[in-house]
Enzyme design. Structure first.
Site, PDB file in Angstrom:
ATOM      1  N   GLY A  52       0.830  -1.210   0.000  1.00 43.33           N
ATOM      2  CA  GLY A  52       0.000   0.000   0.000  1.00 43.33           C
ATOM      3  C   GLY A  52       0.856   1.248   0.000  1.00 43.33           C
ATOM      4  O   GLY A  52       0.454   2.298   0.501  1.00 43.33           O
ATOM      5  N   GLY A  53       2.044   1.136  -0.586  1.00 43.65           N
ATOM      6  CA  GLY A  53       3.017   2.223  -0.534  1.00 43.65           C
ATOM      7  C   GLY A  53       2.686   3.434  -1.365  1.00 43.65           C
ATOM      8  O   GLY A  53       3.382   4.450  -1.276  1.00 43.65           O
ATOM      9  N   ARG A  54       1.638   3.364  -2.205  1.00 46.77           N
ATOM     10  CA  ARG A  54       1.237   4.548  -2.981  1.00 46.77           C
ATOM     11  C   ARG A  54      -0.087   5.109  -2.481  1.00 46.77           C
ATOM     12  O   ARG A  54      -0.708   5.933  -3.154  1.00 46.77           O
ATOM     13  CB  ARG A  54       1.132   4.190  -4.466  1.00 46.77           C
ATOM     14  N   LYS A  98     -11.860  -4.316   9.172  1.00 44.70           N
ATOM     15  CA  LYS A  98     -10.497  -4.005   9.626  1.00 44.70           C
ATOM     16  C   LYS A  98     -10.222  -4.659  10.981  1.00 44.70           C
ATOM     17  O   LYS A  98      -9.078  -5.057  11.268  1.00 44.70           O
ATOM     18  CB  LYS A  98     -10.294  -2.492   9.709  1.00 44.70           C
ATOM     19  N   PHE A 123      -2.306   6.813   1.030  1.00 44.32           N
ATOM     20  CA  PHE A 123      -2.122   7.980   1.887  1.00 44.32           C
ATOM     21  C   PHE A 123      -1.000   7.762   2.914  1.00 44.32           C
ATOM     22  O   PHE A 123       0.025   8.457   2.892  1.00 44.32           O
ATOM     23  CB  PHE A 123      -3.460   8.292   2.568  1.00 44.32           C
TER      24      PHE A 123
END
Length: 601
Positions: free
Chosen positions: A20-22, A167, A24
């Site tokens: 999820g490095g791109r 989550k 927020f």
């Protein structure tokens, strides 16, 4: 290799993957890891390419030097995850914190199944440490407040939305995988994350301000909330990794709350953001139960109209719950066990966030463009000009002044008991008397200068006159066009619309013209505003009603011209024993020279 003035050889560099490095939080974490200088970072995300922004110069240099690499990873594709994390001892799992579509299957696959795949891939690849970015929402019960809550809070029986529930499941999966196959895990629960690149909270507040609803305070406005600047979340994730690396038993398998350690009133935070962007502060208190019932009604309507799907209504419900309850959490555990403390204060974080969203500011050169792209149908219907700004309550003072002036004129012409002509004459006499008296005033009265009325105020320019005549021509042409369509008898929908309008006018006028005008005055300042706020719901209802009406209209007898649009002479058709159904439909009706006796119409 050198970064920020520090040099490291290859043996000192640590390798990690940011899933999820791109997104927020992932963007912020990657940038912080690269600034530290002792990390080689693999950026894994669902985007086909990294799409580097011009402001991300550190990441661009890291890609060029080999300090960073990119992997396209679908969370449902386990082989892709294995390829990204193979040979790496540390994995940061930061899934999206933006708005999810309210499709349970989609959310479950991305959040829960994605977490299962990451855990299984980490076990197969012998990853040593997995740090999951969870959320404080996983312990929030919509039925009660939380004041200085700690990690002993259980998962609630009733979550505030689907995303929070899923989550919580993902967090439980990752924590339960601790110390299996040598994998150490922990989770962080940041509260109300904001900052540059925010996809949820700040854009929602800006949209709320543009729609005019940001002026309302839900409840008494005293509820407290915790907020977390995005760089502090990144710092906490790195602190958690260092603690796991030290084999701290008090960290592995545990979850920790993270925030800015500066709880404040939710509406004070909203005011700081909106003030910084040039919007009005919230000033009007509305009881929380009223808002909850309105949201419940909207929710049910949206389910009905969209075939059981809520679309992106969750974000509205989420912020409404957040805005009406106290939600604060203690960070004593994260301070004690992972050594966390904020690196950016709340005041500085708000300032940096406002600066990054400057294109949303009210006086920004881009703000008009943004509004024009997403302007409402009500705004378009009113011409997107001064009339739209007044009737849609863009500026409350101007709108209220116009409404008050129209109410006074309504009273003067209709409620005083005089005839319309005598009221107009008295009004003109009053205006002339005021202007004459104003003209006789001295230039200065006790040191105050009295401005003079310019003669240009009494003149009408040629351009204005052209616009007036164009408006008059348009007002004449529109009804004449409708009358021409009605005379042709081809459009039942126009006929029904005009009939309904005339019948409504007849009902209004039959009771009292004065009452009808008064009602129209009030509706003009309310209907357009309400329609703009609930455009989707109202359009959905109209769509359902109109489709039913079209079905009923289709049952009505069609005009003769549509049944027999064009006929050839009977001599050309050969036989005299034809029915109407055998006459070809080819366009405009032609003259029929002979009609056999056995035809019936």
């Amino acid at each position: 290799m050198e970064e920020n003035g520090s040099s490291y050889d290859d043996r000192q560099l640590k390798k990690c993957v940011v899933i999820g490095g791109r997104r927020f939080i992932g963007r912020s974490l990657v940038e912080r890891l690269l600034k530290l200088g002792n990390w080689i970072v693999r950026v894994a995300d669902s985007n086909p390419s990294p799409q580097i922004l011009p402001s991300e110069s550190i990441l661009s240099r890291a890609f060029s030097s080999g300090r960073a690499s990119y992997f396209h990873v679908d969370p449902l594709n386990k082989p892709q995850i294995i390829k990204a994390i193979e040979g790496v001892p540390v994995v940061f799992f930061t899934d999206s914190t933006g708005s999810f579509p309210c499709d349970f299957c989609f959310c479950y696959n991305v959040i829960v199944q994605g977490a299962k795949n990451v855990v299984n891939a980490c076990r197969e690849c012998k990853v040593k440490r997995l740090i999951y970015n969870s959320s404080a929402d996983v312990v929030i019960d919509i039925t009660r407040d939380i004041l200085n809550g700690d990690e002993s809070l259980p998962y609630p029986d009733q979550f505030q939305d689907i995303v929070a529930s899923l989550k919580a499941q993902a967090e439980a999966l990752i924590l339960s995988a601790n110390d299996i196959d040598g994998l150490l895990t922990c989770a962080l629960r940041p509260c109300n994350v904001f900052g540059p690149g925010d996809e949820r909270l700040i854009p929602f507040l800006v949209n709320l301000a543009n729609s005019g609803w940001a002026k309302f305070i839900i409840g008494n406005g005293a509820n407290q909330s915790d907020f977390t600047y995005v760089d502090n979340v990144s710092h906490a994730l790195i602190c958690a990794e260092e603690s796991l690396d030290s084999q701290m038993v008090s960290v592995s398998g545990k979850a920790f709350f993270v925030n800015n350690l500066e709880p404040m009133k939710f509406w004070e935070f909203v005011s700081l953001v909106l003030d910084g962007l040039g919007y009005q502060r919230p000033i009007v208190n509305v009881p929380a139960w009223v808002v909850q019932y309105i949201l419940l009604l909207m929710k049910l309507m949206r389910i009905k109209l969209n075939g059981g799907k809520l679309d992106y209504f969750v974000s509205v419900h989420y912020v409404a719950n957040l805005a009406a309850h106290t939600r604060t959490f203690s960070c004593s555990a994260s301070q004690k066990h992972i050594g966390y403390s904020p690196v950016v204060s709340l005041k500085e974080g708000v300032a940096l966030t406002v600066e990054s969203f400057s294109y949303f500011a009210r006086d920004s050169p881009f703000s008009k463009y943004n509004k024009s792209v997403e302007q409402s149908k009500a705004n378009k219907l009113l011409g997107s000009g001064k009339v739209a700004d007044i009737l849609l309550w863009r500026e409350e003072k101007k709108t209220f002044t116009c409404f008050l002036l129209l109410v006074l004129l309504y009273y003067w012409f209709f409620l005083t008991g005089r005839t319309f002509i005598s009221s107009a004459a008295k009004l003109l006499l009053l205006i002339i008397s005021v202007l004459s008296g104003y003209h006789m005033l001295p230039p200065n009265i006790y040191g105050f200068a009295i401005p003079r009325v310019s003669s240009s105020c009494f003149e009408i320019s040629e351009v204005d006159m052209q616009e007036i005549f164009l408006i008059m021509a348009s007002l004449w042409n529109s009804p004449s066009h409708v009358a021409r369509i009605l005379a042709q008898g081809n459009d039942w929908s126009i006929f029904l619309k005009v009939s309904a309008l005339l019948y409504f006018c007849k009902l209004m006028v039959s009771h009292s013209l004065i009452i009808a005008i008064g009602v129209a005055l009030v509706l003009a300042f309310t209907l357009f505003f309400v329609y703009e706020q609930y455009e989707g719901e109202i359009d959905g209802i109209v769509k359902v009603v109109s489709s039913r009406a079209r079905k009923e209209v289709s049952k009505l007898p069609m005009p003769l011209t549509s049944i027999l649009p064009e006929c050839k002479p009977l001599e050309e058709m050969g036989s005299s024993q034809h029915t109407l159904d055998q006459i070809p439909n080819q366009g405009k009706l032609r003259k029929i020279k002979a009609v056999p006796n056995d035809w019936t119409i």
